[in-house]
Design an enzyme around this catalytic site. Structure first.
Site, PDB file in Angstrom:
ATOM      1  CB  VAL A  21      -6.552  18.194  20.017  1.00 46.57           C
ATOM      2  CG1 VAL A  21      -5.753  16.903  19.257  1.00 46.57           C
ATOM      3  CG2 VAL A  21      -6.453  18.110  21.463  1.00 46.57           C
ATOM      4  CB  CYS A  22      -5.513  20.507  14.977  1.00 45.57           C
ATOM      5  SG  CYS A  22      -4.253  21.185  14.695  1.00 45.57           S
ATOM      6  CG  MET A  23      -4.763  16.195  11.542  1.00 42.11           C
ATOM      7  SD  MET A  23      -4.472  16.308   9.706  1.00 42.11           S
ATOM      8  CE  MET A  23      -5.023  17.746   9.175  1.00 42.11           C
ATOM      9  N   GLY A  65      -2.351  15.677  17.508  1.00 45.41           N
ATOM     10  CA  GLY A  65      -2.603  14.285  17.608  1.00 45.41           C
ATOM     11  C   GLY A  65      -1.787  13.415  16.841  1.00 45.41           C
TER      12      GLY A  65
END
Length: 75
Positions: A21-23, A65
């Protein structure tokens, strides 16, 4: 940093599949796909994730996210 750890776990057999998960999920997917044996797919819903696994053999799911709602992330 965590994308590399997840990829190493999948490649090393400590995990069958991985989730990163990242931005937005894009950067994590790009980093993951640089590893031999990893097929990462950036998905924004359950259908995309299912199809990536079934049709593309994805073994790492990349989520954003900022772009994935709570409903998607908890399904």
């Amino acid at each position: 940093d965590y994308a590399v750890k997840v990829c190493n776990a999948v490649r090393g057999g400590q995990a069958d599949l991985g989730i990163i998960v990242c931005m937005t999920g894009q950067v994590s997917a790009v980093i993951a796909n640089r590893h031999v044996g990893i097929v990462a797919a950036q998905c924004t819903d359950v259908t995309m994730a299912r199809l990536a696994r079934e049709h593309n053999g994805s073994n790492v799911l990349a989520l954003g996210g900022w772009i994935s709602g709570a409903e998607v992330l908890t399904d």
